[in-house]
Write an enzyme that holds these catalytic residues in place. Structure first.
Site, mmCIF file in Angstrom:
data_model
loop_
_atom_site.group_PDB
_atom_site.id
_atom_site.type_symbol
_atom_site.label_atom_id
_atom_site.label_comp_id
_atom_site.label_asym_id
_atom_site.label_seq_id
_atom_site.Cartn_x
_atom_site.Cartn_y
_atom_site.Cartn_z
ATOM 1 N N ASN A 12 2.946 -12.278 -1.502
ATOM 2 C CA ASN A 12 1.991 -12.096 -0.399
ATOM 3 C C ASN A 12 0.605 -12.008 -1.025
ATOM 4 O OD1 ASN A 12 0.439 -11.213 1.722
ATOM 5 N ND2 ASN A 12 1.439 -9.214 1.922
ATOM 6 N N LYS A 14 -2.225 -11.963 0.380
ATOM 7 C CA LYS A 14 -3.188 -11.210 1.207
ATOM 8 C C LYS A 14 -4.516 -11.979 1.305
ATOM 9 C CE LYS A 14 -0.680 -7.037 0.101
ATOM 10 N NZ LYS A 14 -0.645 -5.588 -0.049
ATOM 11 N N HIS A 98 3.294 -6.642 8.723
ATOM 12 C CA HIS A 98 2.967 -5.968 7.459
ATOM 13 C C HIS A 98 2.233 -4.661 7.773
ATOM 14 C CE1 HIS A 98 1.028 -5.096 3.642
ATOM 15 N NE2 HIS A 98 1.979 -5.833 3.094
ATOM 16 N N GLU A 100 -0.306 -3.355 6.633
ATOM 17 C CA GLU A 100 -1.770 -3.467 6.757
ATOM 18 C C GLU A 100 -2.160 -3.954 8.145
ATOM 19 O OE1 GLU A 100 -2.228 -5.806 3.217
ATOM 20 O OE2 GLU A 100 -1.674 -4.045 2.029
ATOM 21 N N GLU A 170 9.047 -1.808 3.114
ATOM 22 C CA GLU A 170 7.881 -1.514 2.287
ATOM 23 C C GLU A 170 7.366 -0.114 2.606
ATOM 24 O OE1 GLU A 170 5.902 -5.417 0.857
ATOM 25 O OE2 GLU A 170 5.021 -4.877 2.766
ATOM 26 N N GLY A 176 0.438 -1.214 -3.228
ATOM 27 C CA GLY A 176 -0.841 -1.282 -3.921
ATOM 28 C C GLY A 176 -1.217 0.000 -4.648
ATOM 29 N N SER A 216 4.490 -2.239 -5.000
ATOM 30 C CA SER A 216 4.261 -2.131 -6.451
ATOM 31 C C SER A 216 5.412 -2.699 -7.290
ATOM 32 C CB SER A 216 3.955 -0.685 -6.839
ATOM 33 O OG SER A 216 2.773 -0.240 -6.166
#
Ligand code: PGA
Length: 254
Positions: A12, A14, A98, A100, A170, A176, A216
């Site tokens: 991904n 992003k 996702h 985010e 996730e 991250g 991660s």
């Protein structure tokens, strides 16, 4: 790695990379991963690079993914991109829900489910993401949160569609942050989700659904996480932006 389901590792990217940078990365990946057949490899660049990356991936075993799409087919939806338009670029997978997007665009489970249905209607394979916040894990509500997200985000899908859906667990606190869930923590949630799928659908269906872990994932931890019985791949952010680390994640998991 001998696994019950074929592993799927997706990068991904992003909101990163110009078209030139995306092409540079994908050419390297093609060179390095051109002969990999035992793991499904997917890259998900930004919309702006999809067209060029798609051409580069023609006749390659690496598949193309997008990072989002509209729940609507086509029409007056300024700024949106529909499943048919993605298909037009030979996109095969689309990441939906996702964390985010759930956080910054307020995407709900119902919206994710609508997008997943629209993806299937266009023969795209959705990668449906879910995962708890740190506060939720610390409060001991991980399973409750995950169950609500999985039920809500898959609402209305048929058994046939769910088999053609990839799930991605996730934990938000691991994205991250460099803080990976332990392989035991990942396995625990993956097993819980598979059991949940067998109550929502049936056991045979649950056994066929691939569930990726994301958060991660790096070359150093990929093999251990992916060797867990209910972990069927990885959704990789930061480490997918660099050729060496993405290639190593896949090679270490073969
Ligand atoms: P990360 O991102 O690998 O950088 O933690 C994973 C993701 O957001 O899919």
């Amino acid at each position: 790695m001998d696994k019950e389901r074929k592993l799927i590792v997706a990068g991904n990217w992003k909101m990163n990379k110009t078209v030139a940078e995306a092409l540079d990365l994908v050419r390297g990946l093609k060179r390095e991963l051109g002969s990999v057949k035992d793991i499904d490899v997917v890259v998900a660049p930004s919309f702006t690079a999809l067209s060029e990356v798609s051409k580069e991936l023609l006749s390659s075993n690496i598949r193309l993914g997008a990072q989002n799409m509209s729940e609507n087919g086509y029409g007056a939806f300024t700024g949106e991109i529909g499943a048919g338009q993605l298909r037009d670029l030979c996109v095969r997978y689309v990441i939906l829900g996702h964390s985010e997007r759930r956080q910054f665009q307020n995407e709900s489970d119902a919206l994710v489910a609508a997008k997943a249905k629209a993806a299937h209607a266009a023969s795209l394979i959705p990668i449906v993401c879910f995962g708890e916040l740190l506060a939720e894990r610390e409060a001991g509500t991980t399973e409750k949160v995950v169950e609500a997200q999985v039920r809500g985000s898959l609402a209305g899908l048929t058994k046939e569609q769910v088999v053609e859906t990839v799930l991605a667990y996730e934990p938000v606190w691991a994205i991250g942050t460099g803080r990976t869930a332990t392989s035991a923590q990942a396995q625990e949630v993956h097993a819980f989700v598979r059991k949940l799928l067998s109550t929502m659908f049936d056991e045979a269906t649950a056994k066929r659904v691939r569930i990726q872990y994301g958060g991660s994932v790096k070359p150093a931890n990929a093999r251990e996480i992916l060797s867990q019985p209910d972990v069927d791949g990885a959704l990789v952010g930061g480490a997918a932006l660099e050729e060496r680390s993405f290639v190593e994640i896949i090679k270490n998991s073969l």
